[in-house]
Design a protein around this motif. Structure first.
Motif, mmCIF file in Angstrom:
data_model
loop_
_atom_site.group_PDB
_atom_site.id
_atom_site.type_symbol
_atom_site.label_atom_id
_atom_site.label_comp_id
_atom_site.label_asym_id
_atom_site.label_seq_id
_atom_site.Cartn_x
_atom_site.Cartn_y
_atom_site.Cartn_z
ATOM 1 N N LEU A 23 13.845 43.063 -15.006
ATOM 2 C CA LEU A 23 14.066 41.709 -15.741
ATOM 3 C C LEU A 23 14.386 40.687 -14.678
ATOM 4 C CD1 LEU A 23 13.672 40.658 -18.514
ATOM 5 C CD2 LEU A 23 16.097 40.549 -18.783
ATOM 6 N N GLY A 24 13.474 39.694 -14.631
ATOM 7 C CA GLY A 24 13.593 38.584 -13.301
ATOM 8 C C GLY A 24 12.702 39.078 -12.402
ATOM 9 N N ASP A 42 18.671 36.642 -16.555
ATOM 10 C CA ASP A 42 19.723 35.998 -17.448
ATOM 11 C C ASP A 42 20.465 37.274 -18.379
ATOM 12 O OD1 ASP A 42 19.941 35.025 -20.874
ATOM 13 O OD2 ASP A 42 20.419 33.666 -18.872
ATOM 14 N N PRO A 43 21.758 36.916 -18.213
ATOM 15 C CA PRO A 43 22.349 38.145 -18.916
ATOM 16 C C PRO A 43 22.304 38.060 -20.468
ATOM 17 C CG PRO A 43 23.784 36.912 -17.264
ATOM 18 C CD PRO A 43 22.640 36.144 -17.424
ATOM 19 N N ASP A 44 22.191 37.043 -21.004
ATOM 20 C CA ASP A 44 21.911 37.264 -22.519
ATOM 21 C C ASP A 44 20.423 37.795 -22.674
ATOM 22 O OD1 ASP A 44 24.370 36.141 -23.115
ATOM 23 O OD2 ASP A 44 23.653 33.996 -23.002
ATOM 24 N N GLU A 45 19.556 37.572 -21.790
ATOM 25 C CA GLU A 45 18.035 38.074 -21.992
ATOM 26 C C GLU A 45 18.148 39.242 -21.713
ATOM 27 O OE1 GLU A 45 14.115 35.691 -21.427
ATOM 28 O OE2 GLU A 45 14.682 36.501 -19.319
ATOM 29 N N CYS A 46 18.933 39.764 -20.815
ATOM 30 C CA CYS A 46 19.102 41.361 -20.507
ATOM 31 C C CYS A 46 19.653 42.229 -21.789
ATOM 32 C CB CYS A 46 20.223 41.515 -19.429
ATOM 33 S SG CYS A 46 19.508 41.143 -17.885
ATOM 34 N N VAL A 47 20.489 41.644 -22.656
ATOM 35 C CA VAL A 47 20.947 42.011 -23.923
ATOM 36 C C VAL A 47 19.821 42.263 -24.833
ATOM 37 C CG1 VAL A 47 22.520 41.729 -25.850
ATOM 38 C CG2 VAL A 47 23.271 41.296 -23.604
ATOM 39 N N PRO A 84 18.053 44.677 -13.003
ATOM 40 C CA PRO A 84 18.169 42.968 -13.260
ATOM 41 C C PRO A 84 17.912 42.471 -11.878
ATOM 42 C CG PRO A 84 20.212 43.745 -13.443
ATOM 43 C CD PRO A 84 19.329 45.146 -13.208
ATOM 44 N N ALA A 85 17.078 41.244 -11.539
ATOM 45 C CA ALA A 85 17.240 40.643 -10.376
ATOM 46 C C ALA A 85 18.305 39.732 -10.191
ATOM 47 C CB ALA A 85 15.796 39.773 -10.239
ATOM 48 N N ASP A 113 28.598 37.388 -9.316
ATOM 49 C CA ASP A 113 28.981 36.974 -10.710
ATOM 50 C C ASP A 113 28.006 37.507 -11.799
ATOM 51 O OD1 ASP A 113 30.730 35.359 -12.614
ATOM 52 O OD2 ASP A 113 29.272 34.405 -12.912
ATOM 53 N N ARG A 114 26.725 37.316 -11.675
ATOM 54 C CA ARG A 114 25.778 37.656 -12.527
ATOM 55 C C ARG A 114 25.794 39.298 -12.696
ATOM 56 N NH1 ARG A 114 21.276 34.640 -14.014
ATOM 57 N NH2 ARG A 114 21.999 33.188 -12.361
ATOM 58 N N ILE A 115 25.957 39.956 -11.621
ATOM 59 C CA ILE A 115 26.085 41.365 -11.754
ATOM 60 C C ILE A 115 27.213 41.679 -13.064
ATOM 61 C CG2 ILE A 115 26.674 43.662 -10.885
ATOM 62 C CD1 ILE A 115 25.499 42.652 -8.239
ATOM 63 N N GLY A 116 28.307 41.077 -12.659
ATOM 64 C CA GLY A 116 29.536 41.230 -13.683
ATOM 65 C C GLY A 116 29.199 40.983 -15.068
ATOM 66 N N ARG A 117 28.458 39.942 -15.244
ATOM 67 C CA ARG A 117 28.396 39.324 -16.523
ATOM 68 C C ARG A 117 27.189 40.272 -17.302
ATOM 69 N NH1 ARG A 117 25.915 34.216 -16.439
ATOM 70 N NH2 ARG A 117 25.827 33.963 -14.196
ATOM 71 N N ILE A 118 26.321 40.800 -16.554
ATOM 72 C CA ILE A 118 25.231 41.565 -17.360
ATOM 73 C C ILE A 118 25.914 42.971 -17.548
ATOM 74 C CG2 ILE A 118 22.998 42.909 -16.753
ATOM 75 C CD1 ILE A 118 22.155 40.564 -14.896
#
Length: 290
Positions: free
Chosen positions: A135-136, A156-161, A174-175, A192-197
């Motif tokens: 994704l990404g 996008d973290p929410d899009e990953c969900v 995820p990219a 930070d993005r890794i952590g949120r995903i």
């Protein structure tokens, strides 16, 4: 041991705070060296082949070699088709005996990525094969897939969900700022993005573009939730440089065994370094029992 699905390996890695190293191999010697490295370190390992390698060697030859390698070791070995955009090739590799598949529809619109990924998940889940999707867009060049820096987009973290829920995919790549190939400067990883995903999805995450990432950054990414790290370009360079060295020192060498053995030895050491970096040493039985 038989080839195994990468699903339990990656779930154990995420739960245990380490990553399984996945190595792209293109020759028998590369495949042997990777499995020997994992065996020495008692670590689970994933063998990967690109679409180009499948076209070059044939999926049946690759599966046969991987099965022999897996039968000769006590560590769990999975065989993964990397970055595949061709559903026909995915079906052939599944029939041949691959135990992990990456459907890469990340270049398509989100809805099409969901549709294509769900199609592969439905097919692979029937035979217990892991599926990975992206994704990404990860930048750089991977086989025949090229993404320019300005075209790379972060997940996008929410899009990953949503993506995981809508596709049922058991592994997500995820990219997050890495790139395929060797970095021209320091990688620009969005930790930070890794952590949120990772906080939003419970499936194992995959770190693409593992060649050349500094060790401290690899370890940080793993601590945040990455359970698999892909390595391709570095292996090719190590393997090729070893062959070049033989020819530079002994231009008259014409026996492939005399230049492929040093290349295999060099690659084995490089693979061991990556396995250690990912914290997978001694984790073989843990991954099997998961």
């Amino acid at each position: 041991m038989s080839l195994v699905s990468s699903t339990p390996l990656l779930r154990a890695a995420r739960a245990g705070g380490y990553a399984v190293t996945a190595f792209n191999v293109h020759t028998l010697e590369m495949l042997q060296a990777v499995v020997e490295a994992a065996t020495e370190l008692d670590a689970p390992v994933i063998l990967q082949s690109t679409m180009g390698t499948v076209q070059h060697l044939g999926e049946d030859f690759i599966v046969a070699a991987a099965r022999v390698a897996a039968a000769r070791t006590h560590v769990p070995v999975a065989l993964h088709l990397d970055h595949c955009t061709d559903f026909g090739m995915i079906a052939r590799c599944l029939r041949a005996g691959y135990t992990s598949i990456m459907i890469d529809a990340s270049m398509k619109p989100y809805a099409d990525n969901v549709r294509d990924t769900r199609r592969v998940v439905e097919l692979a889940s029937e035979i217990g094969v892991n599926v990975e999707a992206e994704l990404g867009k990860v930048g750089g060049v991977e086989d025949d897939i090229s993404v320019a820096d300005h075209e790379a987009t972060l997940a996008d973290p929410d899009e990953c969900v949503r993506f995981v829920a809508e596709t049922g995919v058991p592994t997500l790549a995820p990219a997050i700022g890495t790139a395929h190939g060797i970095y021209k400067g320091d990688p620009n990883i969005d930790f930070d993005r890794i952590g949120r995903i990772a906080s939003k999805v419970d499936v194992p995450l995959v770190l693409h573009g593992g060649s050349g990432i500094p060790e401290e950054q690899v370890k940080r990414a793993i601590s945040l939730g990455m359970a698999k790290m892909n390595v391709a370009t570095e292996l090719r360079i190590v393997f090729t440089d070893a062959i070049k060295k033989v020819f530079a020192e002994k231009p008259g060498v014409d026996d492939p065994r005399h230049y492929l053995k040093p290349a295999k030895d060099a690659l084995r050491e490089a693979a061991k370094e990556k396995i250690r970096m990912c914290g997978a040493v001694g984790r073989a039985s843990e991954a099997v029992l998961r």
